[in-house]
Write a protein that holds these residues in place. Structure first.
Motif, mmCIF file in Angstrom:
data_model
loop_
_atom_site.group_PDB
_atom_site.id
_atom_site.type_symbol
_atom_site.label_atom_id
_atom_site.label_comp_id
_atom_site.label_asym_id
_atom_site.label_seq_id
_atom_site.Cartn_x
_atom_site.Cartn_y
_atom_site.Cartn_z
ATOM 1 N N ALA A 1 -2.671 -6.471 1.664
ATOM 2 C CA ALA A 1 -2.219 -5.246 0.995
ATOM 3 C C ALA A 1 -1.697 -5.501 -0.408
ATOM 4 O O ALA A 1 -1.843 -4.666 -1.286
ATOM 5 C CB ALA A 1 -1.132 -4.562 1.841
ATOM 6 N N SER A 2 -1.110 -6.667 -0.660
ATOM 7 C CA SER A 2 -0.535 -6.935 -1.968
ATOM 8 C C SER A 2 -1.605 -7.084 -3.045
ATOM 9 O O SER A 2 -1.312 -7.016 -4.223
ATOM 10 C CB SER A 2 0.323 -8.204 -1.923
ATOM 11 N N GLY A 3 -2.866 -7.276 -2.633
ATOM 12 C CA GLY A 3 -3.923 -7.462 -3.608
ATOM 13 C C GLY A 3 -4.779 -6.240 -3.836
ATOM 14 O O GLY A 3 -5.771 -6.305 -4.556
ATOM 15 N N VAL A 4 -4.446 -5.119 -3.234
ATOM 16 C CA VAL A 4 -5.238 -3.905 -3.363
ATOM 17 C C VAL A 4 -4.671 -3.039 -4.472
ATOM 18 O O VAL A 4 -3.483 -2.747 -4.500
ATOM 19 C CB VAL A 4 -5.251 -3.124 -2.027
ATOM 20 N N GLY A 5 -5.560 -2.636 -5.393
ATOM 21 C CA GLY A 5 -5.128 -1.755 -6.468
ATOM 22 C C GLY A 5 -4.993 -0.332 -5.984
ATOM 23 O O GLY A 5 -5.561 0.062 -4.961
ATOM 24 N N TRP A 6 -4.243 0.467 -6.764
ATOM 25 C CA TRP A 6 -4.004 1.854 -6.342
ATOM 26 C C TRP A 6 -5.282 2.675 -6.362
ATOM 27 O O TRP A 6 -5.490 3.532 -5.505
ATOM 28 C CB TRP A 6 -2.930 2.472 -7.227
#
Length: 288
Positions: A148-153
């Motif tokens: 999740a920390s690597g997913v852009g908005w």
């Protein structure tokens, strides 16, 4: 041999202390979230219409504050928790709802927060975006977030859109229809140079067809040697604008509904001597 200057240990110490404070604050918030989740497990109400407890003549019912798939929590217990958190009733309810939404509806996001891989504020934003989704759609988003920390908005919003289409087609169609009604096309009045701005929002298929038609006509105009206003070869942008005008004139030439095509009116100012042949210019032009 000159020695390197000694590092500013005072600044380094302050920054290290500040970093430790930030990490300590995030660790404290993670513990707070874990406690709120444990509190919710201890205050679950099975159904909204089923009272959990009765006190002072008031019935304590379950509140749905975290979305589909999350438990209902005791209203009385929630009021007590919000007071302990030092938040307003509305703000506290929204905050606890986001935490429970992560814990129950987004287990992978929750695990990333508990492991310190995802900042709580990011998880809150994810929970807010996923909040209106059904339990199945939320689970789909959670499964596909991976790290999740690597997913852009922007990627997250596309994933949410896909989840709505997959698991809530009725809502997807309603949203599509609502957005479709926002289409428009505005053509401004000409400016002093005889140019007019155009702006609009088109259906994707219509926009693609218009784009392809303009590209073809602009290429043809380039082959035919279209000229710009100053006499040189017209740029691609100019030819694209000309191509749109050509498309419009092709439609006017069809005259399918009886509407007259655009016509040019030329006003010529002459005298009676021009018509009778007494005009010396006309007599000169009549000479063989």
């Amino acid at each position: 041999m000159a020695q390197a200057p000694a590092p500013d240990t005072g600044i380094s110490t302050m920054l290290a202390s500040l970093r430790a404070e930030i990490e300590g604050r995030e660790a404290s918030l993670i513990r707070e979230w874990a406690t709120i989740a444990a509190w919710a497990e201890a205050n679950v109400v099975e159904a909204a219409e089923s009272p959990a407890t009765t006190g002072d003549g008031f019935v304590d019912t379950g509140l749905p504050i975290a979305g589909d798939g999350a438990p209902l929590v005791s209203e009385f217990a929630l009021m007590e928790l919000i007071a302990v958190l030092g938040r307003s009733p509305a703000g506290g309810r929204a905050y606890v709802g986001k935490v429970l939404g992560c814990a129950w509806r987004l287990p992978n996001v929750w695990a990333a927060v508990m492991a310190g891989r995802l900042a709580p504020w990011r998880a809150v934003r994810i929970a807010k975006l996923v909040g209106p989704l059904s339990a199945e759609a939320a689970a789909f988003v959670d499964r596909n977030l991976f790290n999740a920390s690597g997913v852009g908005w922007a990627q997250l919003e596309r994933l949410i859109t896909e989840a709505i289409v997959r698991f809530d087609p009725v809502r997807a169609e309603a949203e599509r229809a609502a957005v479709a009604d926002e289409r428009y096309l505005d053509i401004d009045e000409p400016n002093a140079q005889g140019l007019a701005h155009i702006s609009g929002l088109l259906d994707a298929a219509d926009a693609r067809d218009l784009h392809d038609a303009i590209v073809r006509r602009a290429a043809l105009l380039g082959t035919l040697g279209s000229l710009g206003a100053l006499g040189g070869e017209a740029s691609l942008d100019v030819r694209r604008s000309q191509a749109l005008g050509e498309l419009a004139r092709a439609d006017l030439a069809l005259d399918l509904d009886g509407a007259p095509a655009r016509r040019a009116t030329i006003n010529v100012h002459i005298t009676d001597t021009t018509l009778t042949g007494d005009n010396p210019v006309a007599r000169w032009n009549d000479r063989p």
